[in-house]
Design a protein around this motif. Sequence first.
Motif, PDB file in Angstrom:
ATOM      1  N   MET A  11       0.838  -1.202   0.000  1.00  0.00           N
ATOM      2  CA  MET A  11       0.000   0.000   0.000  1.00  0.00           C
ATOM      3  C   MET A  11       0.873   1.252   0.000  1.00  0.00           C
ATOM      4  SD  MET A  11      -3.197   0.633  -0.077  1.00  0.00           S
ATOM      5  CE  MET A  11      -3.465   2.267  -0.670  1.00  0.00           C
ATOM      6  N   GLU A  15       1.012   4.164  -2.868  1.00  0.00           N
ATOM      7  CA  GLU A  15       0.893   5.611  -2.623  1.00  0.00           C
ATOM      8  C   GLU A  15       2.084   6.366  -3.194  1.00  0.00           C
ATOM      9  OE1 GLU A  15       0.100   6.577   1.579  1.00  0.00           O
ATOM     10  OE2 GLU A  15      -0.706   4.559   1.699  1.00  0.00           O
ATOM     11  N   ASN A  59      -1.429  10.014   9.133  1.00  0.00           N
ATOM     12  CA  ASN A  59      -2.303  10.305   7.989  1.00  0.00           C
ATOM     13  C   ASN A  59      -3.729   9.844   8.221  1.00  0.00           C
ATOM     14  OD1 ASN A  59      -0.288  11.501   6.467  1.00  0.00           O
ATOM     15  ND2 ASN A  59       0.450   9.500   5.770  1.00  0.00           N
ATOM     16  N   ASN A  60      -3.879   8.779   9.016  1.00  0.00           N
ATOM     17  CA  ASN A  60      -5.228   8.308   9.314  1.00  0.00           C
ATOM     18  C   ASN A  60      -6.017   9.418  10.001  1.00  0.00           C
ATOM     19  OD1 ASN A  60      -7.141   6.268  11.209  1.00  0.00           O
ATOM     20  ND2 ASN A  60      -6.732   5.569   9.127  1.00  0.00           N
ATOM     21  N   ASP A  63      -6.998  11.993   7.446  1.00  0.00           N
ATOM     22  CA  ASP A  63      -8.195  11.574   6.693  1.00  0.00           C
ATOM     23  C   ASP A  63      -9.458  11.888   7.500  1.00  0.00           C
ATOM     24  OD1 ASP A  63      -6.375  10.431   4.948  1.00  0.00           O
ATOM     25  OD2 ASP A  63      -6.772   8.370   5.573  1.00  0.00           O
ATOM     26  N   LEU A 127      -5.650   5.418  14.495  1.00  0.00           N
ATOM     27  CA  LEU A 127      -4.513   4.806  13.819  1.00  0.00           C
ATOM     28  C   LEU A 127      -5.014   4.015  12.627  1.00  0.00           C
ATOM     29  CD1 LEU A 127      -2.533   3.308  16.853  1.00  0.00           C
ATOM     30  CD2 LEU A 127      -1.978   5.399  15.577  1.00  0.00           C
ATOM     31  N   GLY A 128      -4.213   3.975  11.593  1.00  0.00           N
ATOM     32  CA  GLY A 128      -4.548   3.174  10.420  1.00  0.00           C
ATOM     33  C   GLY A 128      -3.515   2.085  10.243  1.00  0.00           C
ATOM     34  N   THR A 129      -2.933   2.057   9.065  1.00  0.00           N
ATOM     35  CA  THR A 129      -1.962   0.996   8.772  1.00  0.00           C
ATOM     36  C   THR A 129      -0.630   1.247   9.480  1.00  0.00           C
ATOM     37  OG1 THR A 129      -1.364   2.224   6.798  1.00  0.00           O
ATOM     38  CG2 THR A 129      -2.969   0.474   6.529  1.00  0.00           C
ATOM     39  N   GLY A 130      -0.504   2.386  10.141  1.00  0.00           N
ATOM     40  CA  GLY A 130       0.759   2.708  10.812  1.00  0.00           C
ATOM     41  C   GLY A 130       0.918   2.082  12.191  1.00  0.00           C
ATOM     42  N   ASN A 132       2.095   0.185  15.128  1.00  0.00           N
ATOM     43  CA  ASN A 132       3.382  -0.521  15.218  1.00  0.00           C
ATOM     44  C   ASN A 132       3.735  -0.985  16.617  1.00  0.00           C
ATOM     45  OD1 ASN A 132       4.070   1.863  16.453  1.00  0.00           O
ATOM     46  ND2 ASN A 132       5.342   2.631  14.765  1.00  0.00           N
ATOM     47  N   ARG A 133       2.790  -0.850  17.559  1.00  0.00           N
ATOM     48  CA  ARG A 133       3.062  -1.359  18.906  1.00  0.00           C
ATOM     49  C   ARG A 133       1.746  -1.511  19.674  1.00  0.00           C
ATOM     50  NH1 ARG A 133       4.908   3.858  18.321  1.00  0.00           N
ATOM     51  NH2 ARG A 133       4.177   5.461  19.800  1.00  0.00           N
ATOM     52  N   PRO A 134       1.816  -2.191  20.825  1.00  0.00           N
ATOM     53  CA  PRO A 134       0.582  -2.380  21.584  1.00  0.00           C
ATOM     54  C   PRO A 134      -0.017  -1.032  22.020  1.00  0.00           C
ATOM     55  CG  PRO A 134       2.326  -3.799  22.429  1.00  0.00           C
ATOM     56  CD  PRO A 134       2.960  -2.861  21.443  1.00  0.00           C
ATOM     57  N   ASP A 184     -10.203   3.632   7.099  1.00  0.00           N
ATOM     58  CA  ASP A 184      -9.241   2.694   6.517  1.00  0.00           C
ATOM     59  C   ASP A 184      -9.250   1.335   7.206  1.00  0.00           C
ATOM     60  OD1 ASP A 184      -7.506   2.113   4.458  1.00  0.00           O
ATOM     61  OD2 ASP A 184      -5.702   2.614   5.594  1.00  0.00           O
ATOM     62  N   ILE A 233      -9.539   6.362  -4.122  1.00  0.00           N
ATOM     63  CA  ILE A 233      -8.953   7.643  -3.741  1.00  0.00           C
ATOM     64  C   ILE A 233      -8.169   8.247  -4.907  1.00  0.00           C
ATOM     65  CG2 ILE A 233      -8.948   7.367  -1.231  1.00  0.00           C
ATOM     66  CD1 ILE A 233      -6.011   6.450  -1.474  1.00  0.00           C
TER      67      ILE A 233
HETATM   68  N1  LIG Z   1      -3.619   4.087   1.373  1.00  0.00           N
HETATM   69  C1  LIG Z   1      -3.497   5.299   0.832  1.00  0.00           C
HETATM   70  O1  LIG Z   1      -3.247   5.454  -0.338  1.00  0.00           O
HETATM   71  C2  LIG Z   1      -3.661   6.438   1.708  1.00  0.00           C
HETATM   72  C3  LIG Z   1      -3.580   6.273   3.071  1.00  0.00           C
HETATM   73  N2  LIG Z   1      -3.953   7.229   3.880  1.00  0.00           N
HETATM   74  C4  LIG Z   1      -4.031   7.004   5.313  1.00  0.00           C
HETATM   75  O2  LIG Z   1      -2.782   6.857   5.876  1.00  0.00           O
HETATM   76  C5  LIG Z   1      -2.860   5.904   6.896  1.00  0.00           C
HETATM   77  C6  LIG Z   1      -1.492   5.499   7.274  1.00  0.00           C
HETATM   78  O3  LIG Z   1      -0.884   6.663   7.758  1.00  0.00           O
HETATM   79  P1  LIG Z   1       0.392   6.660   8.699  1.00  0.00           P
HETATM   80  O4  LIG Z   1       1.441   5.860   8.049  1.00  0.00           O
HETATM   81  O5  LIG Z   1       0.669   8.068   9.035  1.00  0.00           O
HETATM   82  O6  LIG Z   1      -0.041   5.832   9.954  1.00  0.00           O
HETATM   83  P2  LIG Z   1      -1.157   6.101  11.060  1.00  0.00           P
HETATM   84  O7  LIG Z   1      -2.018   7.233  10.723  1.00  0.00           O
HETATM   85  O8  LIG Z   1      -1.795   4.794  11.273  1.00  0.00           O
HETATM   86  O9  LIG Z   1      -0.333   6.515  12.374  1.00  0.00           O
HETATM   87  C7  LIG Z   1       1.028   6.310  12.534  1.00  0.00           C
HETATM   88  C8  LIG Z   1       1.497   7.051  13.776  1.00  0.00           C
HETATM   89  O10 LIG Z   1       0.975   6.441  14.935  1.00  0.00           O
HETATM   90  C9  LIG Z   1       2.032   5.999  15.785  1.00  0.00           C
HETATM   91  N3  LIG Z   1       1.636   4.723  16.395  1.00  0.00           N
HETATM   92  C10 LIG Z   1       1.554   3.535  15.789  1.00  0.00           C
HETATM   93  N4  LIG Z   1       1.104   2.585  16.631  1.00  0.00           N
HETATM   94  C11 LIG Z   1       0.902   3.210  17.825  1.00  0.00           C
HETATM   95  C12 LIG Z   1       0.448   2.784  19.093  1.00  0.00           C
HETATM   96  N5  LIG Z   1       0.096   1.522  19.302  1.00  0.00           N
HETATM   97  N6  LIG Z   1       0.355   3.679  20.083  1.00  0.00           N
HETATM   98  C13 LIG Z   1       0.690   4.958  19.875  1.00  0.00           C
HETATM   99  N7  LIG Z   1       1.127   5.423  18.692  1.00  0.00           N
HETATM  100  C14 LIG Z   1       1.230   4.571  17.668  1.00  0.00           C
HETATM  101  C15 LIG Z   1       3.229   5.885  14.890  1.00  0.00           C
HETATM  102  O11 LIG Z   1       4.413   6.005  15.615  1.00  0.00           O
HETATM  103  C16 LIG Z   1       2.988   7.045  13.926  1.00  0.00           C
HETATM  104  O12 LIG Z   1       3.351   8.263  14.493  1.00  0.00           O
HETATM  105  C17 LIG Z   1      -3.778   4.887   6.316  1.00  0.00           C
HETATM  106  O13 LIG Z   1      -4.324   4.014   7.252  1.00  0.00           O
HETATM  107  C18 LIG Z   1      -4.812   5.787   5.673  1.00  0.00           C
HETATM  108  O14 LIG Z   1      -5.811   6.130   6.596  1.00  0.00           O
HETATM  109  C19 LIG Z   1      -4.590   8.450   3.382  1.00  0.00           C
HETATM  110  O15 LIG Z   1      -4.014   9.585   3.919  1.00  0.00           O
HETATM  111  C20 LIG Z   1      -4.801   8.533   1.930  1.00  0.00           C
HETATM  112  C21 LIG Z   1      -3.882   7.752   1.131  1.00  0.00           C
END
Ligand SMILES: NC(=O)C1=CN([C@@H]2O[C@H](COP(=O)(O)OP(=O)(O)OC[C@H]3O[C@@H](n4cnc5c(N)ncnc54)[C@H](O)[C@@H]3O)[C@@H](O)[C@H]2O)[C@@H](O)CC1
Length: 569
Positions: A11, A15, A59-60, A63, A127-130, A132-134, A184, A233
């Motif tokens: 994914m 992007e 990014n989640n 959105d 949180l979305g696909t990011g 990375n921990r409990p 997401d 998207i």
């Molecule tokens: N798929 C696509 O083409 C697109 C994706 N987008 C969005 O981007 C998202 C992914 O964005 P990101 O990579 O910024 O990830 P996230 O928005 O999921 O968040 C990542 C952040 O959360 C922190 N984090 C992760 N796990 C944690 C936990 N357990 N406790 C506390 N903090 C935690 C990370 O350190 C990082 O700072 C997707 O899920 C979707 O919603 C959209 O913006 C549009 C485009």
Amino acid sequence: MAIYVYTTEQMRALERAADAAGHSYAEMMEEAGAAVARVIHMLWPAEETRVVVLAGPGNNGGDGLVAARFLAQAGFSVTAFLWKRPEQDQQAEQARATGVAIFPAEEDLHRLQRAIERAHIVIDALLGTGLNRPIEGTLADILKIVQEEQKRSRQFDDAPLVWFTEDPSFSIKIPHRLSVVAVDIPTGINSDTGAVDPATVPADITITFAGPKVGQLLSPAATMQKAIIVADIGIPEAVKEASPAIAELVTPALAATLLPERSLLGHKGTFGRVLIIGGSVNYPGAPGLAAMAALRSGAGLITLGVPDLVAMALAPKQDLTNCTWLMLPHDLGALKPDAIKVLADEIPAYDALVLGPGLGQEEMTFAFVWALLGLRAHVAPRPSGIGFIKEHATPEPEAPTLPPTVIDADALNALAAFDEEWAPRLPPNHFVLTPHPGEMARLCGVEPSYVQANRLQLAQQKAQEWQQTVVLKGAYTIIAAPDGHVSVSPFATPVLATAGTGDVLAGLIGGLLAQGLAPYDAARLGVFLHGLAGRLLADEYETDRGVLATEVAQWLTHAISALANIAGE
Ligand SMILES: NC(=O)C1=CN([C@@H]2O[C@H](COP(=O)(O)OP(=O)(O)OC[C@H]3O[C@@H](n4cnc5c(N)ncnc54)[C@H](O)[C@@H]3O)[C@@H](O)[C@H]2O)[C@@H](O)CC1
Ligand SMILES: Nc1ncnc2c1ncn2[C@@H]1O[C@H](COP(=O)(O)OP(=O)(O)O)[C@@H](O)[C@H]1O
Ligand SMILES: [K+]
């Protein structure tokens, strides 16, 4: 427009590729948020609907704030709580400018709680696909508040629904005072493995971007989402087609392209003949269910090759009066290797075979299966008497050349029981194997839990190793081709979790093979129509239980006709 299933890394690569092709990250976020707002606007009236957006650091969260802005513009009353996100953030500023009330979550969990108690919709954009921990600390506290309020608001459990357009063809039921809409993916689901953090709040609707993330379709994550809607998207088609994906989703559009052509001048010979071989004294019904489905598939002529006592039991059944019959030799109701003699003359007249439903697991029946599949040289004659004298019955006839064949149920167990390698002895790309997870476990020599934890990879690996199409059944059934391609069914519906629906699927795929579809395509279309019939029945009865396999077979005709409508939308 194809829809693919992605790993998190795929994914991200998609992007990046879209961004490089001129469709920027900012534009994708704009489209993502707009899609969330559109779906909500389609299902709820703007007036009097209070929405709480929970926006996280990445990014989640972005959105979610874009969605907040569009919803406020559409007249919804929207409050956003930011967790680990600065209040001066660009998306937050823009949302505020349209009238969204914005608060930092950390500082006032009481305010957040009160807002959620009054809300109709909570948008989970933490949180979305990011992930990375409990999940712990404040984030866990926030999700706990939502979880508790969600529990309080449940009035009854609605029928699950999984769909993948923004224009759902089935009504999404909104029975709760509070609905949770995940952006997401629900916060806490691992988008690769399907693992679920205990803090995760189940979502009524998940709006996922570009395509499902593979973890969403795996257990236990699959149980945390009801409607999954795939939103476009704006990633250019060419970029999508050029980017790697782990699987393709079988969409109505795809399924519709697979439906065999039907010539106006066709006669029953044109549409293929199916021979179903199965049945035993303990399982007389199974081949009948397969035959009902084959009849509904559009195939021209269906024959049941069964022990005579099974034929006696089945022949009067309503749909089965449309079949012809072939009595096969048996011992006490179990097919035996002599049946090959009868089949050798008959099989050349058929375009497809379904082997397995209701065969039973008698040793002589397994020997029959091995012989029919040409594994004969390795049928061990049963030793008898004292010492090493082995008794040979009548010499075994030559195995006939088989048409494309579905291997199901106990025929799969016969393969698993064969004590040497069977795969290299079968002609490649000629069979569709339809194991449920238990049968797959036996075929692969692993535990069912291992199968379920590795569904996609295992099906893909085995289809390549065996050089046959593999249908790994269950929620989000996987269809894997010998060349490494994988498709996933969009249906997770327990309405199908009832005895005999597997026989229906085998017969349906057999009917599609007889109409000339290649094994992988027959399997993909069969799985789709089978799932759709289940969904239509659940809609008809307004429940996901109590549907019979015979009804699923009968409703295949409705599914075929519905497919044309859905795909045309
Ligand atoms: N798929 C696509 O083409 C697109 C994706 N987008 C969005 O981007 C998202 C992914 O964005 P990101 O990579 O910024 O990830 P996230 O928005 O999921 O968040 C990542 C952040 O959360 C922190 N984090 C992760 N796990 C944690 C936990 N357990 N406790 C506390 N903090 C935690 C990370 O350190 C990082 O700072 C997707 O899920 C979707 O919603 C959209 O913006 C549009 C485009
Ligand atoms: N929760 C579910 N969601 C989608 N499909 C399901 C679900 N449970 C079962 N099915 C489908 O129902 C069928 C059951 O087949 P099987 O396990 O072989 O049962 P049987 O041998 O009783 O016919 C398979 O096609 C399977 O994919
Ligand atoms: K989320």
